[in-house]
Design a protein around this motif. Structure first.
Motif, PDB file in Angstrom:
ATOM      1  N   GLU A 138       0.624  -1.320   0.060  1.00  0.00           N
ATOM      2  CA  GLU A 138       0.041  -0.058   0.084  1.00  0.00           C
ATOM      3  C   GLU A 138       1.032   1.094   0.078  1.00  0.00           C
ATOM      4  O   GLU A 138       0.352   2.275  -0.189  1.00  0.00           O
ATOM      5  N   GLU A 139       2.268   1.233   0.325  1.00  0.00           N
ATOM      6  CA  GLU A 139       3.223   2.315  -0.010  1.00  0.00           C
ATOM      7  C   GLU A 139       3.417   2.423  -1.201  1.00  0.00           C
ATOM      8  O   GLU A 139       3.801   1.482  -1.940  1.00  0.00           O
ATOM      9  N   PHE A 140       3.310   3.889  -1.687  1.00  0.00           N
ATOM     10  CA  PHE A 140       3.597   4.058  -3.304  1.00  0.00           C
ATOM     11  C   PHE A 140       5.072   3.446  -3.749  1.00  0.00           C
ATOM     12  O   PHE A 140       4.978   2.931  -4.792  1.00  0.00           O
ATOM     13  N   GLU A 141       6.013   3.803  -2.793  1.00  0.00           N
ATOM     14  CA  GLU A 141       7.353   3.288  -3.555  1.00  0.00           C
ATOM     15  C   GLU A 141       7.431   1.723  -3.907  1.00  0.00           C
ATOM     16  O   GLU A 141       7.955   1.243  -4.694  1.00  0.00           O
ATOM     17  N   ASN A 142       6.744   1.021  -2.838  1.00  0.00           N
ATOM     18  CA  ASN A 142       6.777  -0.391  -3.063  1.00  0.00           C
ATOM     19  C   ASN A 142       5.773  -1.010  -4.129  1.00  0.00           C
ATOM     20  O   ASN A 142       6.042  -1.810  -5.122  1.00  0.00           O
ATOM     21  N   PHE A 143       4.760  -0.172  -4.140  1.00  0.00           N
ATOM     22  CA  PHE A 143       3.582  -0.273  -5.228  1.00  0.00           C
ATOM     23  C   PHE A 143       4.272  -0.020  -6.586  1.00  0.00           C
ATOM     24  O   PHE A 143       4.214  -0.948  -7.789  1.00  0.00           O
ATOM     25  N   LYS A 144       4.912   1.020  -6.808  1.00  0.00           N
ATOM     26  CA  LYS A 144       5.623   1.555  -8.051  1.00  0.00           C
ATOM     27  C   LYS A 144       6.736   0.511  -8.325  1.00  0.00           C
ATOM     28  O   LYS A 144       6.704   0.303  -9.616  1.00  0.00           O
ATOM     29  N   ARG A 145       7.544   0.054  -7.328  1.00  0.00           N
ATOM     30  CA  ARG A 145       8.363  -0.765  -7.748  1.00  0.00           C
ATOM     31  C   ARG A 145       7.934  -2.069  -8.280  1.00  0.00           C
ATOM     32  O   ARG A 145       8.720  -2.476  -9.281  1.00  0.00           O
ATOM     33  N   LEU A 146       7.093  -2.566  -7.817  1.00  0.00           N
ATOM     34  CA  LEU A 146       6.468  -3.727  -8.223  1.00  0.00           C
ATOM     35  C   LEU A 146       6.005  -3.657  -9.564  1.00  0.00           C
ATOM     36  O   LEU A 146       6.095  -4.708 -10.545  1.00  0.00           O
ATOM     37  N   TYR A 147       5.235  -2.492  -9.821  1.00  0.00           N
ATOM     38  CA  TYR A 147       4.520  -2.276 -11.090  1.00  0.00           C
ATOM     39  C   TYR A 147       5.744  -2.124 -12.322  1.00  0.00           C
ATOM     40  O   TYR A 147       5.564  -2.608 -13.416  1.00  0.00           O
ATOM     41  N   TYR A 148       6.505  -1.482 -12.078  1.00  0.00           N
ATOM     42  CA  TYR A 148       7.586  -0.842 -12.932  1.00  0.00           C
ATOM     43  C   TYR A 148       8.452  -2.389 -13.311  1.00  0.00           C
ATOM     44  O   TYR A 148       8.812  -2.743 -14.568  1.00  0.00           O
TER      45      TYR A 148
ATOM     46  N   PRO B 202       1.910 -17.981 -12.830  1.00  0.00           N
ATOM     47  CA  PRO B 202       3.262 -18.485 -13.494  1.00  0.00           C
ATOM     48  C   PRO B 202       3.908 -17.315 -14.239  1.00  0.00           C
ATOM     49  O   PRO B 202       4.054 -17.413 -15.369  1.00  0.00           O
ATOM     50  N   LEU B 203       4.376 -16.707 -13.610  1.00  0.00           N
ATOM     51  CA  LEU B 203       5.185 -15.368 -14.221  1.00  0.00           C
ATOM     52  C   LEU B 203       6.339 -15.977 -14.987  1.00  0.00           C
ATOM     53  O   LEU B 203       6.825 -14.930 -16.192  1.00  0.00           O
ATOM     54  N   SER B 204       6.838 -16.803 -14.857  1.00  0.00           N
ATOM     55  CA  SER B 204       8.186 -17.340 -15.674  1.00  0.00           C
ATOM     56  C   SER B 204       7.743 -18.371 -16.483  1.00  0.00           C
ATOM     57  O   SER B 204       8.332 -19.166 -17.086  1.00  0.00           O
ATOM     58  N   GLY B 205       6.343 -18.614 -16.754  1.00  0.00           N
ATOM     59  CA  GLY B 205       5.695 -19.547 -17.960  1.00  0.00           C
ATOM     60  C   GLY B 205       5.855 -20.771 -17.389  1.00  0.00           C
ATOM     61  O   GLY B 205       5.815 -21.901 -18.090  1.00  0.00           O
ATOM     62  N   ASN B 206       5.846 -21.087 -15.931  1.00  0.00           N
ATOM     63  CA  ASN B 206       6.001 -22.307 -15.580  1.00  0.00           C
ATOM     64  C   ASN B 206       4.793 -22.988 -15.061  1.00  0.00           C
ATOM     65  O   ASN B 206       4.664 -23.542 -14.044  1.00  0.00           O
TER      66      ASN B 206
ATOM     67  N   ALA C 173       0.318 -13.990 -17.733  1.00  0.00           N
ATOM     68  CA  ALA C 173       0.783 -14.072 -16.468  1.00  0.00           C
ATOM     69  C   ALA C 173       0.983 -12.499 -15.890  1.00  0.00           C
ATOM     70  O   ALA C 173       0.310 -11.994 -15.032  1.00  0.00           O
ATOM     71  N   HIS C 174       1.706 -11.964 -16.764  1.00  0.00           N
ATOM     72  CA  HIS C 174       2.422 -10.567 -16.355  1.00  0.00           C
ATOM     73  C   HIS C 174       1.317  -9.563 -16.734  1.00  0.00           C
ATOM     74  O   HIS C 174       1.111  -8.629 -15.884  1.00  0.00           O
ATOM     75  N   LYS C 175       0.440  -9.759 -17.755  1.00  0.00           N
ATOM     76  CA  LYS C 175      -0.598  -8.897 -18.046  1.00  0.00           C
ATOM     77  C   LYS C 175      -1.890  -8.889 -16.653  1.00  0.00           C
ATOM     78  O   LYS C 175      -2.289  -7.821 -16.696  1.00  0.00           O
ATOM     79  N   ILE C 176      -1.949 -10.043 -16.315  1.00  0.00           N
ATOM     80  CA  ILE C 176      -2.795 -10.400 -15.198  1.00  0.00           C
ATOM     81  C   ILE C 176      -2.419  -9.595 -13.991  1.00  0.00           C
ATOM     82  O   ILE C 176      -2.967  -8.842 -13.221  1.00  0.00           O
ATOM     83  N   ALA C 177      -1.110  -9.898 -13.519  1.00  0.00           N
ATOM     84  CA  ALA C 177      -0.610  -8.973 -12.549  1.00  0.00           C
ATOM     85  C   ALA C 177      -0.530  -7.660 -12.827  1.00  0.00           C
ATOM     86  O   ALA C 177      -1.141  -6.703 -11.816  1.00  0.00           O
ATOM     87  N   ILE C 178      -0.162  -6.969 -14.036  1.00  0.00           N
ATOM     88  CA  ILE C 178      -0.369  -5.717 -14.154  1.00  0.00           C
ATOM     89  C   ILE C 178      -1.773  -5.038 -14.008  1.00  0.00           C
ATOM     90  O   ILE C 178      -1.949  -3.972 -13.680  1.00  0.00           O
ATOM     91  N   GLY C 179      -2.628  -5.781 -14.584  1.00  0.00           N
ATOM     92  CA  GLY C 179      -4.095  -5.332 -14.643  1.00  0.00           C
ATOM     93  C   GLY C 179      -4.637  -5.307 -13.208  1.00  0.00           C
ATOM     94  O   GLY C 179      -5.304  -4.159 -12.949  1.00  0.00           O
ATOM     95  N   HIS C 180      -4.276  -6.212 -12.270  1.00  0.00           N
ATOM     96  CA  HIS C 180      -4.900  -6.186 -10.937  1.00  0.00           C
ATOM     97  C   HIS C 180      -4.198  -4.765 -10.265  1.00  0.00           C
ATOM     98  O   HIS C 180      -4.750  -4.181  -9.627  1.00  0.00           O
TER      99      HIS C 180
ATOM    100  N   LEU D  76       7.302  -7.516 -18.531  1.00  0.00           N
ATOM    101  CA  LEU D  76       6.595  -7.817 -20.056  1.00  0.00           C
ATOM    102  C   LEU D  76       6.976  -7.206 -21.334  1.00  0.00           C
ATOM    103  O   LEU D  76       6.901  -7.896 -22.366  1.00  0.00           O
ATOM    104  N   ASN D  77       7.598  -6.020 -21.266  1.00  0.00           N
ATOM    105  CA  ASN D  77       8.221  -5.472 -22.623  1.00  0.00           C
ATOM    106  C   ASN D  77       9.100  -6.274 -23.202  1.00  0.00           C
ATOM    107  O   ASN D  77       9.419  -6.850 -24.296  1.00  0.00           O
ATOM    108  N   SER D  78       9.931  -6.958 -22.249  1.00  0.00           N
ATOM    109  CA  SER D  78      11.137  -7.909 -22.576  1.00  0.00           C
ATOM    110  C   SER D  78      10.629  -9.083 -23.021  1.00  0.00           C
ATOM    111  O   SER D  78      11.121  -9.838 -24.207  1.00  0.00           O
TER     112      SER D  78
END
Length: 352
Positions: A28-38, A173-177, A112-119, A44-46
């Protein structure tokens, strides 16, 4: 990039993702939230760049190259040449399987990354302290962390009205596993996984594509003619009027069918797998955390436990004489009904 190098690069990157765990501590702290999102957004871009490279090199149809090594007429091929062709065929098949598998994992990781980013997008947003304009995390990053009014001071807000569940992100399954995670599910987890998948595959009522009718009408000689007619969806509200205009006012509709599209709730199999795995794994952890306390509370009477085991053993090894021994389905259904009946008599089954 060479094909083997691209496969190795993709596998290495997926392994890095697998080794980099996701933490929701103080999210809920912005820096942690932003770090995870970025972090997720960069990944996802890679991953999408990897997929584009794979698509460009034909990873979507990796087995087409095997057609070059078809067998010639037997009279034209020596034994040595057949052996050489077989060896080449096997080598290319192994390479094709490697391409197929790594592309499968990359696609799974992307979804999986799209789902995480969407949430995360649904969970939090930023509001400019100057003009009070709201920004999603993607807009905030795209704008270079500046508001269109020029100010750089923002307040981070949790959207309490949106629908999201950040708790499932570490289980995706963020690593496709996804195959590995599926294999790690417990017995009840596998059953739950199948049920969730079936729910996500269920078809919802689709749009009408065409209308099929079987009609009877009189021809010019007064004879009754039966005919199959197909109308487009534009006539859904006035199909009777349309057939009367075409075949006369005495037309009779004998059969009427509406043909609809049948979209699933979620069409993408990787999205379905990711959601089902994450929710089931998350649920398994919840169950594991409370299992001991439930067992201590519910299983204090060991005589009842022994009786429970005895009933299950009795019927799980019994075959009724009135059912064919090869009819496994009927036998299992009978066994389960008898076990349930005994448990109900002894009040071993919870009301819910």
């Amino acid at each position: 990039m060479e094909e083997s190098a691209l496969v190795a690069k993709a596998e290495k990157y997926l392994k890095e993702i697998s080794n980099d765990s996701i933490s929701l501590d103080n999210i809920e702290e912005f820096e942690n939230f932003k770090r995870l999102y970025y972090k997720l957004d960069d990944r996802l871009n890679s991953l999408q760049e990897l997929k584009e490279s794979m698509d460009a090199q034909g990873y979507t149809t990796p087995f087409t190259s095997l057609n070059k090594y078809g067998t010639k007429a037997i009279a034209e091929v020596s034994l040595e040449e057949m052996s050489e062709n077989s060896r080449h065929n096997q080598m290319f098949r192994m390479k094709a399987n490697a391409k197929k598998n790594v592309l499968d994992r990359v696609k799974s990781a992307i979804d999986a990354h799209k789902i995480a980013i969407g949430h995360l997008e649904q969970c939090g947003y930023l509001k400019c302290d100057s003009c009070y304009k709201k920004y999603s995390l993607s807009e905030f990053r795209l704008k270079g962390e500046k508001c269109s009014c020029g100010h750089e001071n923002f307040s981070f807000k949790i959207n309490k009205d949106a629908t999201y569940r950040l708790e499932i992100i570490p289980y995706l399954p963020l690593s496709g596993n996804y195959l590995v995670l599926m294999s790690e599910l417990s017995g009840y987890g596998r059953n739950s996984f199948k049920k969730v998948l079936n729910i996500l595959k269920q078809e919802r009522k689709g749009l009408v594509k065409t209308i099929s009718l079987v009609i009877r009408f009189r021809d010019e000689n007064g004879r009754w003619i039966r005919k199959n007619v197909t109308l487009d969806s534009e006539y859904i509200s006035n199909y009777e009027e349309e057939v009367r205009n075409r075949y006369g006012k005495d037309v009779r509709i004998e059969v009427l069918r509406f043909h609809r599209t049948k979209p699933a709730i979620i069409d993408d199999k990787y999205v379905r797998n990711a959601l089902a795995i994450s929710y089931v794994k998350y649920s398994e952890d919840i169950i594991s955390s409370i299992k001991d306390s439930i067992l201590k509370r519910k299983l204090s009477d060991f005589k009842r436990i022994n009786k429970y085991d005895a009933i299950r053993y009795k019927y799980e090894n019994e075959i009724p004489g009135f059912i064919e021994e090869y009819d496994i389905g009927e036998i299992e259904a009978w066994r389960q009904s008898k076990i349930t009946e005994e448990f109900e008599k002894l009040h071993f089954i919870d009301k819910f």
